[in-house]
Design an enzyme around this catalytic site. Structure first.
Site, PDB file in Angstrom:
ATOM      1  N   ASP A 244       0.826  -1.194   0.000  1.00  0.00           N
ATOM      2  CA  ASP A 244       0.000   0.000   0.000  1.00  0.00           C
ATOM      3  C   ASP A 244       0.870   1.258   0.000  1.00  0.00           C
ATOM      4  O   ASP A 244       1.854   1.343   0.737  1.00  0.00           O
ATOM      5  CB  ASP A 244      -0.885  -0.021   1.254  1.00  0.00           C
ATOM      6  N   GLU A 274       1.262  -0.001  -4.909  1.00  0.00           N
ATOM      7  CA  GLU A 274       0.243   0.997  -5.220  1.00  0.00           C
ATOM      8  C   GLU A 274       0.911   2.366  -5.251  1.00  0.00           C
ATOM      9  O   GLU A 274       1.347   2.889  -4.225  1.00  0.00           O
ATOM     10  CB  GLU A 274      -0.866   0.995  -4.166  1.00  0.00           C
TER      11      GLU A 274
END
Length: 541
Positions: A244, A274
């Site tokens: 993330d 990400e």
């Protein structure tokens, strides 16, 4: 001789397809690991090879999706933050999912949230300085003592798996001073303290994103997080990670963490980050700095899909769909998507794609050779309403229910060389030499197959009226009859049929604002269409 030669060739590996196994508004009922376990046979049947799990570490509340992370080492085992289970379920249920996935041959990827911690157990006093929220490099005033939620003792877990506790010195920033109840971005002061320099440049320096920001220059933080990566990979038999918000924490540490996990658990552990920006050079530069140990999600391609699906006339030129995309620049490092939990309706980077365009977009990522496609749970099973969604009722699966068929077509037929029939782009050109006139709204391509996956396919799609492309499927196929596995290409009331002509040429069609996937009518696996897929996932647990 031919058979003996074939035996010496390396078999063509099955195409990999990733399924994101959640959407933002999955019920917080603790049953999601059970849902995914029950769904494993059906997703394996259509060709899903890997499953991206939500961030299942203990969050700050039982309703949290896990991005509000509290304890990396609590996978639903300890009574902390209001429950034993996480939003997704308990550790025994997660272990059962891992076991059943291994039996089905489906790999599991973990959504790792390493940037920050939330839901601290105690307040601690420390020196900090406020910074400008729009430019984190600019200090506002002088340092002063704040009282912040920065003490993490993990009382429910104790020292099991890790004895590391977290205090103010393990963080670089926070956003709340309990002493004066002021919300701001605070940079914590101390010897060697400061924002990481190897992060994105958003707001001057992207190190601080939310909650209590971890300091990856601190040896104890580095060591504990590396140990966790190896521990959870072995604990659950993971095949990969989605990391993330990678632009928000140290690239140096991230490189070290990836190496530590792969050295201990195998160098084929997959990593995707990400990094949600629409500028491909920014993404390729990050990949270069990471030594290409990583993949990234192709946000620029998703933006192209969104723009094309809402455009008309010259702006809706399908021939330019891959312009500026990551998959065009770095085909091996791009994870291609049509939607995910961040881009779905009501979320932070909502990226709308018109309903008619979703089958086209999925065909473009699933049936071509470049990139690693990720299918979205919300498109496969439908979306649930939530507090920020613009709808009040359950939304049906995308692609008019044809997404499982597109995934299966990838698994069975999307192999071998790819020849594009996108039509001429040059001004004044009328014909591409194959009998195809310039057409900005209809494109096609052919996959020629391999020695052991020889069927191949022909794909035509249009974002306007009915379309057709004259394409060659290869020599030696004259007289074969091909049909559309989706059943959307029609000849009046009947499914359309195409007979391959001399030299392997034929005219392949698709309906208005649609896509067709043509294969030989008696191709291996053709009897598996139409696909019978159980999308009632909330009735499975």
């Amino acid at each position: 001789m031919g058979e003996q030669a074939d035996e010496k060739r390396e078999p063509t590996p099955v195409n990999g397809t990733l399924l994101q196994g959640f959407e933002w508004n999955v019920p917080a009922d603790g049953k999601h690991w059970q849902r995914l376990t029950a769904a494993l046979p059906s997703i394996k049947e259509i060709g899903i090879t890997n499953l991206w799990l939500p961030p299942g570490c203990k969050g700050s509340s039982p309703e949290g999706n896990g991005y509000d992370i509290y304890d990396l080492y609590d996978l639903g085992e300890f009574d902390q933050k209001g429950s034993v289970r996480t939003k997704w379920g308990t550790l025994p249920q997660l272990r059962e999912l891992s076991q059943k996935a291994q039996e089905q041959g489906v790999g599991l990827y973990w959504d790792a949230v390493l940037n920050h911690k939330a839901g601290a157990d105690n307040k601690e006093k420390c020196q900090a300085v406020e910074v400008d929220e729009e430019d984190r490099n600019q200090e506002v005033g002088d340092p002063y003592e704040i009282e912040a939620w920065l003490g993490f003792d993990f009382p429910g877990r104790g020292d099991k798996y890790s004895s590391q506790k977290y205090h103010w010195q393990h963080f670089t920033g926070t956003d709340w001073n309990a002493a004066n109840e002021k919300k701001a971005v605070y940079k914590i002061c101390g010897e060697g303290k400061g924002w990481s320099e190897s992060v994105g440049k958003e707001q001057g320096n992207a190190d601080y994103m939310m909650f209590a920001d971890l300091d990856y220059s601190h040896d104890e933080v580095i060591e504990d997080t590396k140990n966790w990566g190896v521990w959870i990979t072995k604990e659950l038999g993971l095949k990969g990670f989605r990391l993330d918000a990678v632009q928000h924490f140290s690239e140096r540490f991230t490189n070290e963490w990836v190496s530590a996990v792969r050295d201990a658990c195998g160098h084929d552990v997959f990593m995707v980050g990400e990094f949600w920006v629409g500028d491909t050079p920014t993404l390729t530069q990050w990949l270069d700095r990471m030594g290409h140990k990583f993949s990234l999600f192709d946000a620029p391609l998703l933006n192209n899909f969104s723009q094309l699906s809402s455009s008309e006339g010259a702006a809706a030129d399908l021939r330019k769909v891959f312009d500026g995309s990551l998959v065009a620049a770095e085909p091996v490092s791009a994870v291609t998507v049509v939607a995910n939990h961040d881009t779905q309706p009501g979320q932070t980077v909502e990226t709308p794609i018109a309903d008619f365009f979703k089958p086209l977009a999925y065909a473009l990522i699933l049936l071509r050779p470049d990139g690693y496609p990720s299918v979205f749970y919300g498109d496969l099973y439908g979306l649930l309403p939530g507090p920020d969604t613009p709808f009040d009722d359950v939304q049906a699966p995308a692609c008019a229910g044809a997404l499982p068929a597109l995934v299966l077509a990838r698994s069975l037929y999307a192999y071998g060389d790819c020849e594009d029939y996108f039509g001429p782009l040059g001004e004044g050109e009328e014909d591409d030499g194959n009998g195809n006139k310039a057409d900005a709204n209809c494109i096609g391509w052919v996959r020629r197959g391999t020695w052991d996956r020889a069927e191949g396919c022909a794909v035509v799609l249009s974002n306007a009226g009915p379309g057709s492309r004259r394409m060659c499927v290869g020599e030696g196929r004259e007289g074969e009859v091909w049909t559309d596995v989706l059943g959307w290409a029609r000849d009046g009331e009947e499914p359309a049929r195409v007979t391959i002509g001399e030299g392997g040429w034929a005219e392949f069609t698709c309906s208005e604002c649609s896509v067709s996937v043509w294969v030989k009518e008696d191709a291996e696996g053709r009897d598996r269409f139409p696909v019978k897929f159980d999308d009632k996932i909330y009735e499975l647990a």
